[in-house]
Design an enzyme around this catalytic site. Structure first.
Site, PDB file in Angstrom:
ATOM      1  CG  ASP A 143      -1.932   0.998   1.005  1.00 19.81           C
ATOM      2  OD1 ASP A 143      -2.934   0.958   0.514  1.00 19.81           O
ATOM      3  OD2 ASP A 143      -1.495   2.177   1.509  1.00 19.81           O
ATOM      4  CD  GLU A 173      -4.755   4.161  -1.276  1.00 27.51           C
ATOM      5  OE1 GLU A 173      -4.908   4.296  -0.370  1.00 27.51           O
ATOM      6  OE2 GLU A 173      -5.479   3.997  -2.427  1.00 27.51           O
TER       7      GLU A 173
END
Length: 507
Positions: free
Chosen positions: A383, A426
């Site tokens: 992430d 993301e």
């Protein structure tokens, strides 16, 4: 005897250059200038000889077909020279029976008919290959029908004016026209096939031998018959007709194509005229002029039926090949399109990595394989740290470039056997088979290090990046969902412990 002796049935030249004029024609070689007059002369003598055997009546006239085939094949290149050579051959064939100027005028009549037929076929777009029913119809109309008729009109006028003709002008026209038209039908397709060099040796089948033997037997019956009747002793007499030869001819057309069909027509025509010359009277007990007309009708029937069927089948075969080719092209296009659609369905449009759906499609069987064979399997969840801040400071375009940058690093760093995907937003996932605890940590640290020292450049600005990672190793009998939950929990732990780090999930 010569062509002049049988003016009553000799014929015009036909000349047609044909159809696919957009294709470049071959250039005539030296052999063409030698063979044309020799073959023309030989065909004139053969036609005259067969006419002499039929009480002085020419059944068909072959020389015109020689000139027509040459003009068609070479698309009227050096037409003047070919016409002059044909004219000399005509004069040489008639030398023993008529003055030179009379042979020259009659030869000129043939040439005019040939040029007219050439122009007609060119206007109609008729291909010299004659491999379609339209091309064959164009050839018949322009050559045997109109070209031979024009030559007959002019030739009969010349013969009447120069040599005199006691049988009348229209009788001479009909005789010239019929004989030359039959010659064109019999010989032109055969010569065109030879000139094109498309003569293929047929692959013979057992049934071909049976048909050949049956045809020879049929020819023997026709030869044995007297006035068209086969006397069977105590049994009832059997009437036979040369039209029975139409059956093996149609077999030729269906099996071997136009060239062999034209050759079969020629053999059948020669056999019929030869029988007339030997007094066999295959068409019945008829006077010779009527028997000649029956022979001409017989040859005409064989020619139109055989050539028509052969050209129609050639057209159908070509259409089938074209259809098969188009189907193959369409199939290939569909395969390419399907691959593109599949790629689009499995690929994240922004990063080019697998999307979430494709990740699960590959992860499920990989997890089953590793459990079945007791092999290690590692899952790494990645992430981007402070991604929302990047979007707010640099804009969403810069955020998209950050995601593409991370995807490139993942693709370059992970192995080709690893499954790298954009899991959502993301967040990324890397599934690494055959990867134990130590190897998975090495992979995660390497990814972290490369991303840390490789900033993203957007509009000249360098954007520093860090990522947090959660690493989980597949446990015995663990489902994929459980593995994902443990890796995700490790990822949240990495963020809680300060980001820019790798946390290993607990068993």
């Amino acid at each position: 005897m010569s062509y002049l002796a049988y003016l009553g049935l000799a014929g015009s030249q036909h000349g047609s250059d044909s159809a696919k004029f957009n294709k470049q024609a071959p250039r005539p070689g030296a052999a063409a200038y030698v063979l044309l007059p020799l073959l023309y002369f030989a065909c004139a003598k053969l036609s005259a000889f067969l006419g002499a055997a039929s009480a002085g009546i020419v059944v068909f006239w072959l020389p015109g077909a020689v000139l027509l085939a040459v003009v068609l094949h070479y698309r009227a290149q050096r037409l003047g020279l070919f016409a002059a050579l044909a004219l000399l051959a005509e004069m040489a064939a008639d030398m023993s029976l008529a003055p030179w100027y009379q042979g020259a005028l009659l030869g000129a009549a043939q040439i005019i008919g040939a040029v007219a037929a050439y122009r007609l076929m060119r206007r109609m777009g008729t291909s010299p290959a004659l491999d379609s029913i339209e091309d064959m119809a164009g050839f018949v109309c322009a050559g045997p029908l109109l070209g031979a008729l024009l030559g007959g009109l002019l030739g009969a006028a010349v013969a009447r004016a120069v040599g005199g003709d006691g049988k009348g002008y229209w009788f001479a026209v009909r005789s010239w026209w019929f004989a030359n038209a039959l010659g064109l039908l019999m010989l032109t397709p055969l010569l065109l096939k030879v000139l094109r060099g498309r003569w293929k040796r047929p692959k013979l089948l057992p049934r071909d031998a049976i048909v050949a033997l049956a045809s020879l037997g049929l020819a023997g019956l026709l030869w044995s018959a007297q006035d068209g009747v086969l006397h069977a002793g105590a049994l009832q007499d059997i009437s036979v007709t040369p039209l029975l030869l139409l059956l093996p001819l149609l077999y030729l057309a269906t099996r071997f194509g136009l060239g062999w069909t034209a050759a079969g027509i020629g053999l059948a025509a020669l056999a019929a005229v030869g029988m007339l010359g030997y007094g066999q009277r295959p068409f019945g007990s008829l006077d010779m002029p009527v028997a000649v007309m029956r022979a001409q009708e017989f040859i005409l029937t064989l020619s139109l039926a055989g050539l028509g069927v052969a050209s129609l089948l050639a057209q159908l075969k070509r259409s089938r090949r074209e259809l098969e080719h188009r189907l193959i092209e369409r199939s290939q296009q569909l395969q390419v399109l399907n691959r593109q659609l599949l790629h689009q369905a499995q690929t994240d449009g922004l990063t080019g990595l697998f999307n979430r759906r494709a990740f699960f499609e590959r992860a499920v069987p990989e997890r089953e394989r590793c459990l079945r064979y007791d092999r290690p399997l590692a899952l790494l969840m990645v992430d981007v740290d402070h991604f929302n801040a990047v979007n707010e400071r640099y804009g969403h375009a810069a955020g998209d470039e950050v995601l593409r940058h991370i995807a490139r690093i993942l693709s370059e760093t992970a192995r080709s056997s690893d499954i790298a995907a954009r899991y959502g937003g993301e967040e990324f996932a890397v599934l690494a088979a055959e990867t134990d605890h130590e190897a998975a940590l090495v992979l995660a640290e390497r990814l972290n290090q490369v991303l840390r020292v490789t900033p993203v450049r957007v509009d000249g600005q360098a954007i520093a990046l860090t990522v947090s990672m959660g690493l989980a190793l597949l446990q015995a009998d663990e489902s994929l969902a459980q593995l994902l939950r443990r890796a995700d929990a490790a990822l949240h732990l990495a963020k809680a412990n300060g980001r820019d780090r790798v946390e290993l999930a607990l068993p």
